[in-house]
Design a protein around this motif. Structure first.
Motif, PDB file in Angstrom:
ATOM      1  N   GLY A 258      36.777  34.108  40.775  1.00 32.10           N
ATOM      2  CA  GLY A 258      35.556  34.185  39.978  1.00 32.10           C
ATOM      3  C   GLY A 258      34.330  34.421  40.841  1.00 32.10           C
ATOM      4  N   MET A 259      34.268  33.739  41.977  1.00 32.15           N
ATOM      5  CA  MET A 259      33.146  33.916  42.889  1.00 32.15           C
ATOM      6  C   MET A 259      33.064  35.360  43.382  1.00 32.15           C
ATOM      7  N   ILE A 260      34.170  35.923  43.804  1.00 32.03           N
ATOM      8  CA  ILE A 260      34.168  37.295  44.325  1.00 32.03           C
ATOM      9  C   ILE A 260      33.781  38.284  43.227  1.00 32.03           C
ATOM     10  N   ARG A 261      34.315  38.102  42.021  1.00 29.32           N
ATOM     11  CA  ARG A 261      33.935  38.991  40.917  1.00 29.32           C
ATOM     12  C   ARG A 261      32.434  38.932  40.642  1.00 29.32           C
ATOM     13  N   GLY A 262      31.890  37.710  40.636  1.00 25.78           N
ATOM     14  CA  GLY A 262      30.463  37.574  40.386  1.00 25.78           C
ATOM     15  C   GLY A 262      29.633  38.281  41.435  1.00 25.78           C
ATOM     16  N   CYS A 263      30.068  38.224  42.676  1.00 24.67           N
ATOM     17  CA  CYS A 263      29.332  38.880  43.756  1.00 24.67           C
ATOM     18  C   CYS A 263      29.465  40.401  43.686  1.00 24.67           C
ATOM     19  N   ILE A 264      30.634  40.878  43.319  1.00 20.82           N
ATOM     20  CA  ILE A 264      30.807  42.323  43.110  1.00 20.82           C
ATOM     21  C   ILE A 264      29.858  42.805  42.023  1.00 20.82           C
ATOM     22  N   ASP A 265      29.755  42.030  40.955  1.00 16.72           N
ATOM     23  CA  ASP A 265      28.867  42.392  39.853  1.00 16.72           C
ATOM     24  C   ASP A 265      27.419  42.458  40.318  1.00 16.72           C
ATOM     25  N   LEU A 266      26.996  41.508  41.148  1.00 17.11           N
ATOM     26  CA  LEU A 266      25.625  41.542  41.662  1.00 17.11           C
ATOM     27  C   LEU A 266      25.389  42.794  42.502  1.00 17.11           C
ATOM     28  N   MET A 267      26.347  43.162  43.331  1.00 17.35           N
ATOM     29  CA  MET A 267      26.200  44.377  44.138  1.00 17.35           C
ATOM     30  C   MET A 267      26.093  45.616  43.250  1.00 17.35           C
ATOM     31  N   MET A 268      26.921  45.652  42.192  1.00 18.39           N
ATOM     32  CA  MET A 268      26.888  46.810  41.294  1.00 18.39           C
ATOM     33  C   MET A 268      25.565  46.885  40.529  1.00 18.39           C
ATOM     34  N   GLN A 269      24.998  45.741  40.192  1.00 22.19           N
ATOM     35  CA  GLN A 269      23.712  45.730  39.479  1.00 22.19           C
ATOM     36  C   GLN A 269      22.593  46.353  40.311  1.00 22.19           C
ATOM     37  N   MET A 270      22.747  46.316  41.625  1.00 23.54           N
ATOM     38  CA  MET A 270      21.719  46.855  42.513  1.00 23.54           C
ATOM     39  C   MET A 270      21.875  48.345  42.766  1.00 23.54           C
ATOM     40  N   ARG A 271      22.905  48.975  42.210  1.00 29.91           N
ATOM     41  CA  ARG A 271      23.135  50.407  42.447  1.00 29.91           C
ATOM     42  C   ARG A 271      21.958  51.253  41.942  1.00 29.91           C
ATOM     43  N   LEU A 281      24.567  50.067  53.872  1.00 31.98           N
ATOM     44  CA  LEU A 281      25.267  48.835  54.225  1.00 31.98           C
ATOM     45  C   LEU A 281      26.756  49.147  54.409  1.00 31.98           C
ATOM     46  N   PRO A 282      27.389  48.583  55.414  1.00 34.91           N
ATOM     47  CA  PRO A 282      28.784  48.949  55.703  1.00 34.91           C
ATOM     48  C   PRO A 282      29.788  48.441  54.676  1.00 34.91           C
ATOM     49  N   ASP A 283      29.466  47.367  53.932  1.00 35.74           N
ATOM     50  CA  ASP A 283      30.418  46.785  52.988  1.00 35.74           C
ATOM     51  C   ASP A 283      29.942  47.033  51.559  1.00 35.74           C
ATOM     52  N   GLN A 284      30.747  47.769  50.804  1.00 38.85           N
ATOM     53  CA  GLN A 284      30.383  48.166  49.449  1.00 38.85           C
ATOM     54  C   GLN A 284      31.274  47.446  48.427  1.00 38.85           C
ATOM     55  N   PRO A 285      30.801  47.348  47.181  1.00 41.58           N
ATOM     56  CA  PRO A 285      31.553  46.587  46.168  1.00 41.58           C
ATOM     57  C   PRO A 285      32.955  47.123  45.910  1.00 41.58           C
ATOM     58  N   GLU A 286      33.146  48.439  46.028  1.00 44.10           N
ATOM     59  CA  GLU A 286      34.472  48.999  45.788  1.00 44.10           C
ATOM     60  C   GLU A 286      35.509  48.426  46.753  1.00 44.10           C
ATOM     61  N   ALA A 287      35.093  48.208  48.000  1.00 49.73           N
ATOM     62  CA  ALA A 287      36.021  47.655  48.995  1.00 49.73           C
ATOM     63  C   ALA A 287      36.413  46.233  48.623  1.00 49.73           C
ATOM     64  N   PHE A 288      35.459  45.459  48.129  1.00 52.23           N
ATOM     65  CA  PHE A 288      35.774  44.095  47.712  1.00 52.23           C
ATOM     66  C   PHE A 288      36.675  44.099  46.476  1.00 52.23           C
ATOM     67  N   SER A 289      36.471  45.055  45.585  1.00 55.56           N
ATOM     68  CA  SER A 289      37.332  45.156  44.398  1.00 55.56           C
ATOM     69  C   SER A 289      38.774  45.439  44.796  1.00 55.56           C
ATOM     70  N   GLU A 290      38.956  46.331  45.764  1.00 57.82           N
ATOM     71  CA  GLU A 290      40.309  46.644  46.239  1.00 57.82           C
ATOM     72  C   GLU A 290      40.947  45.431  46.909  1.00 57.82           C
ATOM     73  N   THR A 291      40.176  44.742  47.727  1.00 57.72           N
ATOM     74  CA  THR A 291      40.699  43.551  48.411  1.00 57.72           C
ATOM     75  C   THR A 291      41.066  42.475  47.398  1.00 57.72           C
ATOM     76  N   LEU A 292      40.203  42.280  46.395  1.00 57.36           N
ATOM     77  CA  LEU A 292      40.470  41.266  45.383  1.00 57.36           C
ATOM     78  C   LEU A 292      41.738  41.590  44.604  1.00 57.36           C
ATOM     79  N   ALA A 293      41.937  42.843  44.257  1.00 52.99           N
ATOM     80  CA  ALA A 293      43.142  43.231  43.525  1.00 52.99           C
ATOM     81  C   ALA A 293      44.399  42.915  44.333  1.00 52.99           C
ATOM     82  N   GLU A 294      44.354  43.172  45.634  1.00 52.97           N
ATOM     83  CA  GLU A 294      45.494  42.857  46.500  1.00 52.97           C
ATOM     84  C   GLU A 294      45.723  41.354  46.580  1.00 52.97           C
ATOM     85  N   MET A 295      44.634  40.591  46.675  1.00 53.14           N
ATOM     86  CA  MET A 295      44.740  39.136  46.738  1.00 53.14           C
ATOM     87  C   MET A 295      45.335  38.568  45.459  1.00 53.14           C
ATOM     88  N   GLN A 296      44.894  39.088  44.321  1.00 50.17           N
ATOM     89  CA  GLN A 296      45.409  38.600  43.044  1.00 50.17           C
ATOM     90  C   GLN A 296      46.901  38.907  42.896  1.00 50.17           C
TER      91      GLN A 296
END
Length: 380
Positions: A258-271, A281-296
């Motif tokens: 839930g925490m990671i999803r919320g942070c991805i959403d905040l990054m996307m809101q700033m697009r 910035l070197p770290d973009q929300p898409e990369a976190f989405s991919e990592t989260l999917a693998e973790m899940q």
């Protein structure tokens, strides 16, 4: 095998009767309607959203993982996802949900069927709330702290003395899991459920936190508190602890997801307003989405066999939990960078999520304990 317990149909909401999809739909509706408007009060004022926590229980958030309930095999993934939905808005509430899930996990994995029949139905639907009480024991089992509770055998149970410094999701009518040593009996360790309103038990607030203030975290004092045999989960704990350990750890994935999803959403809101500069910035929300999917995917695979024995399985559970805490902090750090000054004000969501995210790394088992556990297992 855990004996079957079936709740009366009157205790099952339409969401529960509709299965996992119904439960999660109802949890999301409650989170949007009731939890989201309370987030600032939870963070700034230490509001404990008790009515919302109970509403999640009525919707079925605390029951899917419970072995033997309604004859089911434990479905940890649905309980994890329910926590994650709340965690998209508020880690405090998601953490309280994990505490509740852990209490149910203890009860439904015990061979004390009388205790399960007494407290289990109420815990499963959120009528009875409580905490885990295993922060100190978990550390003591791995040589980090000494066990803080001791007991002497008395007629019909144990008299427990000591202090647990940090236990969350508590109140005068709440319960918690405890582990105590019995000196003179081979120093055996026993696990039980304690009543916060029981004689000799007192809850005291002794600190305030930079986040997670709305979790009702107290020190719990035991002064020859009587714990009857009817409230004992395991005596001794030796065979019981390995049974509950993996589930205890895996269920925490709800908080971090839930925490990671919320942070991805905040990054996307700033697009739209800041995308022209955030792209550097070197770290973009898409990369976190991919990592989260693998973790899940990893968590879902591990959660399918929570009672699997063996070192290799435990190592994978620990590694999954370690990654979850680290990625949660990274996601919150980057949400702060993407939001910039907009997230650095007192009402800014990004600074709140960053403060919350560090809890994912320090809640038991913390990042440093997880690394020690891997080292102890020869898997560092």
């Amino acid at each position: 095998m855990t004996p079957e317990l079936t709740l009366p149909e009157a205790a099952q909401s339409p969401a529960v009767l509709a299965g996992p999809a119904g439960i999660l739909s109802s949890v999301r509706e409650i989170a949007t309607r009731e939890l989201a408007p309370q987030v600032q009060a939870i963070d700034h004022d230490g509001l404990y959203p008790e009515e919302t926590i109970r509403a999640f229980g009525e919707a079925g958030a605390y029951r899917s993982h419970l072995p033997g309930l309604d004859g089911q095999v434990p479905d940890l993934v649905t309980s994890i996802e329910a926590m994650a939905i709340a965690g998209e808005h508020c880690l405090s509430t998601s953490f309280c949900m994990w505490c509740q899930d852990a209490l149910g996990w203890y009860i439904f994995n015990s061979e004390n069927t009388a205790l399960r029949d007494e407290l289990g139905p109420g815990v499963a639907v959120g009528e009875i709330l409580g905490g885990t009480g295993l922060s100190n024991p978990m550390k003591s089992f791995y040589g980090i702290e000494k066990l803080k509770l001791k007991a002497e055998r008395v007629e019909g149970g144990y008299a427990v003395t000591g202090v647990l410094p940090w236990v969350s999701n508590l109140g005068d009518d709440h319960y918690l899991g405890i582990v105590f040593a019995v000196p003179g009996d081979g120093d055996k360790k026993v696990m039980a459920v304690a009543d916060c309103s029981g004689e000799g038990v007192r809850i005291v607030q002794n600190e305030h936190f930079v986040a997670l203030e709305g979790t009702r975290t107290f020190a719990v004092q035991f002064r020859k508190a009587f714990i009857p045999d009817s409230r004992v989960l395991a005596d001794p704990i030796d065979d019981y602890l390995p049974k509950i350990r993996a589930g205890f750890i895996l269920l925490q994935a709800g908080m971090t997801t839930g925490m990671i999803r919320g942070c991805i959403d905040l990054m996307m809101q700033m697009r739209q307003p800041l995308g022209h500069v955030n792209c550097y910035l070197p770290d973009q929300p898409e990369a976190f989405s991919e990592t989260l999917a693998e973790m899940q995917e990893t968590v879902a695979k591990l959660a399918a066999t929570p009672f699997e024995p063996g070192k290799d399985y435990l190592v994978e559970v620990i590694r999954a939990r370690l990654a979850a805490g680290e990625v949660a902090v990274q996601a919150a750090h980057n949400a702060m960078l993407h939001c910039g000054a907009r997230g650095y004000v007192s009402e800014g969501a990004a600074q709140r999520r960053l403060r919350e995210a560090y809890f994912c790394a320090i809640v038991t088992p913390a990042t440093k304990q997880l690394r020690k556990m891997l080292a102890d297992l020869g898997a560092a």
